[in-house]
Motif scaffolding. Structure first.
Motif, short mmCIF file in Angstrom:
data_model
loop_
_atom_site.label_atom_id
_atom_site.label_comp_id
_atom_site.label_asym_id
_atom_site.label_seq_id
_atom_site.Cartn_x
_atom_site.Cartn_y
_atom_site.Cartn_z
N ASP A 1 0.80 -1.22 0.03
CA ASP A 1 -0.06 -0.04 -0.05
C ASP A 1 0.92 1.31 0.17
O ASP A 1 0.23 2.23 -0.68
CB ASP A 1 -1.02 0.09 1.27
N SER A 2 1.99 1.19 0.58
CA SER A 2 2.88 2.47 0.48
C SER A 2 3.85 2.47 -0.56
O SER A 2 4.66 3.31 -0.73
CB SER A 2 3.70 2.30 1.70
N SER A 3 3.70 1.64 -1.46
CA SER A 3 4.85 1.78 -2.63
C SER A 3 4.29 3.00 -3.56
O SER A 3 3.14 3.33 -3.61
CB SER A 3 4.53 0.40 -3.53
N VAL A 4 5.17 3.59 -3.80
CA VAL A 4 5.12 4.57 -4.99
C VAL A 4 6.04 4.44 -6.36
O VAL A 4 7.20 3.74 -6.13
CB VAL A 4 5.87 5.91 -4.50
N VAL A 5 5.23 4.15 -7.36
CA VAL A 5 5.82 3.74 -8.62
C VAL A 5 5.33 4.60 -9.90
O VAL A 5 4.74 5.36 -9.52
CB VAL A 5 5.15 2.35 -8.79
N LYS A 6 6.25 4.47 -10.83
CA LYS A 6 6.12 4.92 -12.11
C LYS A 6 6.48 4.47 -13.39
O LYS A 6 7.17 3.22 -12.95
CB LYS A 6 6.95 6.29 -12.14
N LEU A 7 6.17 4.66 -14.34
CA LEU A 7 6.78 4.00 -15.72
C LEU A 7 8.25 4.30 -15.72
O LEU A 7 8.72 5.57 -15.51
CB LEU A 7 5.93 4.31 -16.70
N PRO A 8 9.01 3.23 -16.27
CA PRO A 8 10.62 3.72 -16.33
C PRO A 8 10.68 4.33 -17.60
O PRO A 8 9.78 4.38 -18.52
CB PRO A 8 11.09 2.39 -16.13
N ARG A 9 11.96 4.82 -17.71
CA ARG A 9 12.23 5.28 -19.01
C ARG A 9 12.24 4.31 -20.12
O ARG A 9 12.75 3.17 -19.91
CB ARG A 9 13.86 5.78 -19.16
N GLY A 10 11.60 4.77 -21.33
CA GLY A 10 11.44 3.89 -22.20
C GLY A 10 10.18 3.13 -22.47
O GLY A 10 10.17 2.35 -23.35
N VAL A 11 9.21 3.08 -21.38
CA VAL A 11 7.92 2.35 -21.22
C VAL A 11 6.98 3.64 -21.46
O VAL A 11 6.86 4.29 -20.63
CB VAL A 11 7.79 1.57 -19.90
N ARG A 12 6.35 3.47 -22.36
CA ARG A 12 5.01 4.46 -22.91
C ARG A 12 3.70 3.91 -23.01
O ARG A 12 3.55 2.66 -23.54
CB ARG A 12 5.64 5.37 -23.86
N VAL B 1 4.51 9.71 -7.58
CA VAL B 1 4.45 10.63 -6.24
C VAL B 1 3.45 10.18 -5.20
O VAL B 1 3.58 9.73 -4.02
CB VAL B 1 3.82 12.02 -6.52
N LYS B 2 2.35 9.67 -5.91
CA LYS B 2 1.20 8.92 -5.05
C LYS B 2 1.42 7.53 -4.66
O LYS B 2 1.77 6.87 -5.60
CB LYS B 2 -0.06 9.25 -5.82
N SER B 3 1.13 7.25 -3.64
CA SER B 3 1.38 5.74 -3.11
C SER B 3 0.07 5.02 -3.75
O SER B 3 -0.77 5.55 -4.12
CB SER B 3 1.43 5.63 -1.64
N VAL B 4 0.34 3.63 -3.62
CA VAL B 4 -0.87 2.73 -3.86
C VAL B 4 -1.99 3.07 -3.04
O VAL B 4 -3.29 2.92 -3.45
CB VAL B 4 -0.42 1.21 -3.82
N ASP B 5 -1.82 3.12 -1.75
CA ASP B 5 -2.93 3.76 -0.80
C ASP B 5 -3.52 4.91 -1.18
O ASP B 5 -4.86 4.78 -1.31
CB ASP B 5 -2.35 3.92 0.37
N VAL B 6 -2.86 5.90 -1.72
CA VAL B 6 -3.58 7.26 -2.18
C VAL B 6 -4.44 7.03 -3.42
O VAL B 6 -5.64 7.55 -3.59
CB VAL B 6 -2.59 8.29 -2.46
N LEU B 7 -3.68 6.26 -4.09
CA LEU B 7 -4.64 5.82 -5.58
C LEU B 7 -5.51 5.08 -5.25
O LEU B 7 -6.79 5.14 -6.12
CB LEU B 7 -3.40 5.11 -6.67
N SER B 8 -5.67 3.99 -4.46
CA SER B 8 -6.76 3.41 -4.08
C SER B 8 -8.05 4.18 -3.65
O SER B 8 -9.13 3.83 -3.88
CB SER B 8 -6.30 2.24 -3.05
N ILE C 1 10.22 1.37 -9.08
CA ILE C 1 9.73 1.58 -7.86
C ILE C 1 10.64 2.68 -7.29
O ILE C 1 11.54 2.69 -7.29
CB ILE C 1 10.24 0.37 -6.86
N VAL C 2 9.67 3.76 -6.91
CA VAL C 2 10.34 5.02 -6.36
C VAL C 2 10.62 4.82 -5.13
O VAL C 2 11.86 5.30 -4.58
CB VAL C 2 9.40 6.17 -6.84
N GLN C 3 9.74 4.31 -4.31
CA GLN C 3 9.82 4.13 -2.80
C GLN C 3 8.99 2.90 -2.36
O GLN C 3 8.09 2.58 -3.17
CB GLN C 3 9.97 5.35 -1.98
#
Lengths: 13, 99
Positions: B11-22, B57-64, B97-99
């Protein structure tokens, strides 16, 4: 749009 | 057997698409495709909504919580669905995984 489990299909060559 | 460590999305994971993934629209089939080097995944509408929300920026918990309000669905169910989907992306090296 209603929430549902996201679906995806891996597109292979 | 793979020696690649399995990433655990919480729930606390913060993620984004890596460079090259669109995220791109496939004009032939008129659906959205997540493109990565040597790999592509066709996504349905909910999967697209999730990917578009991955801002690093937003965690899984915030997105949920946000999706729970937007779709009027139980937050716990949404969090479970998001974590399962993000785990699949991570296993395919299509997630940073950002954090």
């Amino acid at each position: 749009m209603a929430w549902h489990a996201p679906k995806f299909i891996e597109v292979s060559c | 057997m793979s020696d690649q460590p399995q990433v655990v999305i919480t729930d606390s994971s913060v993620v984004k698409l890596p460079r090259g993934v669109r995220l791109r629209r496939d004009p032939v089939r008129n659906h959205m495709v997540l493109l990565a080097p040597e790999r592509a995944m066709a996504l349905d509408d909910i999967a697209v909504v999730i990917v578009q929300a991955l801002d690093g920026v937003k965690s899984v918990d915030v997105l949920s919580q946000e999706f729970s309000e937007k779709f009027h669905a139980p937050k716990d169910q949404i969090a479970q669905d998001i974590k399962a989907f993000l785990t699949e992306l991570s296993n395919r090296r299509m997630l940073e995984i950002v954090q």
